[in-house]
Each structure stands twice: as C-alpha cells, then as structure tokens.
Design a protein around this motif. Structure first.
Motif, PDB file in Angstrom:
ATOM      1  N   TYR A  53       0.854  -1.190   0.000  1.00  0.00           N
ATOM      2  CA  TYR A  53       0.000   0.000   0.000  1.00  0.00           C
ATOM      3  C   TYR A  53       0.891   1.242   0.000  1.00  0.00           C
ATOM      4  CZ  TYR A  53      -3.671  -3.310   1.370  1.00  0.00           C
ATOM      5  OH  TYR A  53      -4.550  -4.365   1.412  1.00  0.00           O
ATOM      6  N   VAL A  54       0.745   2.071  -1.029  1.00  0.00           N
ATOM      7  CA  VAL A  54       1.657   3.199  -1.256  1.00  0.00           C
ATOM      8  C   VAL A  54       0.907   4.525  -1.177  1.00  0.00           C
ATOM      9  CG1 VAL A  54       3.416   4.161  -2.776  1.00  0.00           C
ATOM     10  CG2 VAL A  54       2.911   1.700  -2.865  1.00  0.00           C
ATOM     11  N   PRO A  55       1.154   5.337  -0.132  1.00  0.00           N
ATOM     12  CA  PRO A  55       0.512   6.653  -0.056  1.00  0.00           C
ATOM     13  C   PRO A  55       1.245   7.655  -0.948  1.00  0.00           C
ATOM     14  CG  PRO A  55       1.920   6.344   1.844  1.00  0.00           C
ATOM     15  CD  PRO A  55       2.025   5.080   1.029  1.00  0.00           C
ATOM     16  N   GLN A 114       0.736  10.584   4.142  1.00  0.00           N
ATOM     17  CA  GLN A 114       2.161  10.427   4.401  1.00  0.00           C
ATOM     18  C   GLN A 114       2.584   8.974   4.640  1.00  0.00           C
ATOM     19  OE1 GLN A 114       4.312  12.738   4.042  1.00  0.00           O
ATOM     20  NE2 GLN A 114       3.321  14.695   4.361  1.00  0.00           N
ATOM     21  N   HIS A 115       1.841   8.262   5.486  1.00  0.00           N
ATOM     22  CA  HIS A 115       2.205   6.888   5.835  1.00  0.00           C
ATOM     23  C   HIS A 115       0.959   6.007   5.875  1.00  0.00           C
ATOM     24  CE1 HIS A 115       5.340   9.456   7.737  1.00  0.00           C
ATOM     25  NE2 HIS A 115       6.152   8.507   7.318  1.00  0.00           N
ATOM     26  N   PRO A 169       5.341   9.356  -3.634  1.00  0.00           N
ATOM     27  CA  PRO A 169       5.110   8.190  -2.782  1.00  0.00           C
ATOM     28  C   PRO A 169       5.976   8.253  -1.533  1.00  0.00           C
ATOM     29  CG  PRO A 169       6.462   7.577  -4.675  1.00  0.00           C
ATOM     30  CD  PRO A 169       5.966   8.977  -4.917  1.00  0.00           C
ATOM     31  N   HIS A 170       5.395   7.875  -0.381  1.00  0.00           N
ATOM     32  CA  HIS A 170       6.120   8.041   0.871  1.00  0.00           C
ATOM     33  C   HIS A 170       6.095   6.746   1.687  1.00  0.00           C
ATOM     34  CE1 HIS A 170       6.916  10.803   4.612  1.00  0.00           C
ATOM     35  NE2 HIS A 170       7.973  10.107   4.256  1.00  0.00           N
ATOM     36  N   GLY A 171       5.427   6.752   2.853  1.00  0.00           N
ATOM     37  CA  GLY A 171       5.537   5.649   3.797  1.00  0.00           C
ATOM     38  C   GLY A 171       4.696   4.439   3.436  1.00  0.00           C
ATOM     39  N   LEU A 172       5.187   3.635   2.508  1.00  0.00           N
ATOM     40  CA  LEU A 172       4.415   2.475   2.061  1.00  0.00           C
ATOM     41  C   LEU A 172       4.445   1.350   3.103  1.00  0.00           C
ATOM     42  CD1 LEU A 172       6.265  -0.160   1.032  1.00  0.00           C
ATOM     43  CD2 LEU A 172       6.771   1.364  -0.857  1.00  0.00           C
ATOM     44  N   ALA A 173       3.385   0.569   3.118  1.00  0.00           N
ATOM     45  CA  ALA A 173       3.277  -0.570   4.022  1.00  0.00           C
ATOM     46  C   ALA A 173       3.159  -1.858   3.227  1.00  0.00           C
ATOM     47  CB  ALA A 173       2.069  -0.413   4.947  1.00  0.00           C
ATOM     48  N   SER A 213      -1.769   3.841  -3.890  1.00  0.00           N
ATOM     49  CA  SER A 213      -1.611   2.834  -4.941  1.00  0.00           C
ATOM     50  C   SER A 213      -1.476   1.471  -4.279  1.00  0.00           C
ATOM     51  CB  SER A 213      -0.365   3.112  -5.785  1.00  0.00           C
ATOM     52  OG  SER A 213      -0.462   4.353  -6.445  1.00  0.00           O
ATOM     53  N   VAL A 214      -2.198   0.481  -4.788  1.00  0.00           N
ATOM     54  CA  VAL A 214      -2.149  -0.871  -4.235  1.00  0.00           C
ATOM     55  C   VAL A 214      -1.441  -1.774  -5.238  1.00  0.00           C
ATOM     56  CG1 VAL A 214      -3.469  -2.792  -3.281  1.00  0.00           C
ATOM     57  CG2 VAL A 214      -4.322  -0.441  -3.032  1.00  0.00           C
TER      58      VAL A 214
END
Length: 399
Positions: A92-94, A122-123, A378-382, A102-103
């Motif tokens: 998961y990309v914010p 952000q995250h 794109p920042h804090g992706l999980a 974006s998934v």
C-alpha cells in the motif's frame, strides 16, 4: 520526511534534499497469534548471543518479550498471526502529491487499484491489533481506515495533523506525531479520541521506536535536529538532546534486536546516529550514504537496511558487529525512502519519493527486481500482512 513547509501539500518532482525478558513457551501468552522460529534464505539466529539484562518488568499489559536477545523474534519469515494470515498480500503506497494510495500486487509487481484518500497522505500504518491500516492524511487532518482483508477504505476519522502514527506496546494508546502542531497526541487506538495532548518544544516530530520493556520511546525531531525521550506510561518527555551536527535532520528510528543500541537515520548528516537509549548519552555517527532515511530489519534479525535517498542506494549494517557490510544501488538510480520487508523476507520494498515509483529489491543479492510507477510523491508504504504479534506503528514495526 515531508517538506519543511508542509502547508504546501504536493512535492513536485526532483529537488535538493532538505531535510523480557519473560521467555514464553506457549503462544497463548502472546497478544495475538503464534510466532515461530521459521527460517529465511540464511539460517535464522539471534543477532547477538551476548548476555543481556532480563526485561523482568515490562510495561503493564504489554505482551511478554519472546526472546531477551531478539526483539524481532516474532517476525520470522511467513510466521503470520492467525487473524492476518488470510489477508491478501499487498503493498500500500501513499502518494502525497496525488492524494491517493496505490495498491501493488507483489506477485506481479503491478498496481491493481488506486484508492482516493485525504490531502497529503504520508504513511500507511498497521494498527496495534493488525486488523486495520490507517492512512495518515497529514494536511487533510484525518485518517482513512483500510480493511486489509478486503482492501476497502472506510469513512475517514478526523485527526489533526497526523504526520505519522504509533501505538504503545500495551495497545492502550495510539500516538499521533503532530509535526506542525508540535505535539504528541495520545488517542484511543480504535476511535482516535484524544486522551492526552503533549506539547513538545522541538520542531518536526516524525519517527519513533520503543524500548525492550516498552517503558520509554525515542522520537526524532527533524526540523530542529533533536531527539526526545518519552515516558510511555506517564506520557511525558523525560529527556531531550540536540544532535551534534549542524543542520541535522533525523528521520527513522530503530532499536537493535538485542535492545542495547538505537539507530537514528539522518538525511543531512548522511548516516545513522548510534545511541544508548537507557543512558541517552551523546550519540556517534556512522556514515552510510547521502540522505540516509529509512531503517528496516531483516527477517533473521541479522541485518539492518538503510535507505540512502540522496544517492539511490541501500546500506547493509550487521547488527552483531555494528559494521557496514555492503551497499546496493538501485538500477538506474532513484530516491529510496520508506517501506518494509516482504513476509518471506526475500524482498525489500521502498518508495521512490521524488521519482513517482516504488522499488523492489532482492534481499539475497541486492538486485533491483522492479520499478513500479505510482502516484506523485510516494512516501511511507506498508507491506502487508507481515509476521508479528502486534504493531507499534509507522510502516510496520512488529514484535
């Protein structure tokens, strides 16, 4: 790290860089699910066999530490808790400039969905119970919940200035890093209602990690180059220090597997600060690369990956020796920022902050497996789901 003036919601392309141990033998003692000693590509073993003082009395309500020598013992490859093991594997990309998430399907390296969210996400942060992903919409002043079982977004929850989000080890509070408000806001971890607002006298609170016993956590303040030490139970700042580098901009914070050493990435000092969290004495700097930013632990607890955003590289630090043992360079360059390690430990995922892309790197060879186009900034992706019993927040700190 966001821009110094976060009232400007959209990064617009490349730019210069600115800134215990209670040993348990039954998983029933854990807060959620069973964690085992699965193997990674290399044989999993504790990062250090050196004697360590036992964590006898942890924060009340905190799940018992599995291994005094390895805080990440619950994070072995594919050892997913029962309540997350059937979640689809996704990244998961914010996108801070596009106000979307974006998934990515990690099997195909393709974006399969784009979710509209609030202003300047952000995250993407896993909740303490690991059942919800919270998108931190910093300038929209709300959190968007995503159900990781279905991938569907829910109704946003009003939360002011949620730059980043953490959870106390006992699961009692969410801790909002209200960067521009200069506050740590302790909230109910489910409803997000305020329980205590803690003003701080540093600028840009952004990242944190917790001590082995959960009784304190250390916070980086990126705009004033400072560190805070916070008493978890009292919800009070108990110490503060200025980093010994002119223009320091501390970013990610991570504790070593044996709980003795803290590492703080600094994008202006181009390295990681090494600190004794208990004494909170003067840290020393280990140069890693230009724009040191994110810190991630390998599934065997032997290596820390340091993303150097300013030079498109990832440094490898050996926890046992404390030495740098390698450096990977992203093919064609890039701006590696925040991310996480795949459930099996074989892929390191990082956002390309100023290139509108995400990187997938092979953790055995450092090879760039993919560059995936996503939204702007794109920042804090999980990476989700991941092994562990509970989440301490950020893009996924699991224990």
């Amino acid at each position: 790290m966001a821009d110094r003036n976060r009232t400007h919601p959209r990064p617009t392309g490349p730019r210069p860089l600115r800134r215990a141990a209670l040993l348990v033998t039954a998983c029933a003692l854990a807060a959620a699910g069973c964690s085992g000693g699965g193997q990674s590509a290399s044989t999993a073993r504790p990062a250090s066999a050196a004697p360590h003082k036992a964590v006898v009395q942890g924060l009340p309500g905190m799940p018992p530490v599995l291994d005094a020598h390895d805080l990440y013992a619950a994070d072995r490859p594919n050892q997913l808790a029962p309540h997350v093991k059937n979640f689809p594997s996704r990244v998961y990309v914010p996108n801070t400039g596009s106000d979307t998430v974006s998934v990515i399907d990690p099997k195909t390296y393709k974006v399969i969905e784009t979710i509209p969210v609030g202003v300047q996400p952000q995250h993407v942060v896993p909740s303490w119970d690991m059942k919800t992903l919270w998108v931190n919409n910093n300038r929209g002043h709300d959190l968007t919940p995503i159900d990781p079982a279905t991938g569907k977004a829910g109704k946003p929850v009003k939360v002011h200035d949620p730059y980043n989000l953490y959870f106390t080890p006992d699961g009692k509070y969410a801790v909002v890093m209200a960067s521009m408000d200069r506050q740590l806001v302790f909230r109910d971890p489910h409803t997000m209602e305020i329980r205590k607002t803690l003003p701080v006298d540093c600028a840009g609170v952004n990242h944190a990690d917790f001590s082995p016993d959960g009784k304190y956590f250390i916070v980086s303040c990126e705009f004033s180059g400072e560190l805070l030490k916070v008493d978890t139970a009292k919800m009070e700042v108990v110490d503060k220090q200025k980093l010994p580098f002119e223009g320091a901009m501390p970013q990610d914070v991570k504790i070593s597997p044996d709980g003795r050493t803290w590492y703080i990435a600094d994008m202006m000092a181009d390295g990681v600060w090494i600190l004794n969290g208990d004494t909170f004495g003067k840290p020393r700097l280990l140069p890693t690369g230009k724009g040191a930013h994110g810190l991630y632990v390998s599934r065997d607890s032997r290596t820390m990956y340091v993303s150097n955003r300013g030079e498109g590289s990832i440094s490898l630090l050996d926890f046992k020796t404390g030495d740098l043992v390698g450096k990977w360079h992203i093919k064609g360059g890039g701006s590696p920022d925040m991310g996480g390690v795949s459930s099996d430990g074989k892929v390191l995922w990082l956002s390309g902050r100023y290139n509108s892309e995400v990187y997938a790197l092979d953790t055995a060879t450092g090879k760039t497996l993919a560059k995936i186009r996503v939204g702007e900034g794109p920042h804090g992706l999980a990476v989700y789901p991941q092994p562990g019993r509970y989440s301490l927040g950020h893009t996924g700190i699991f224990r």
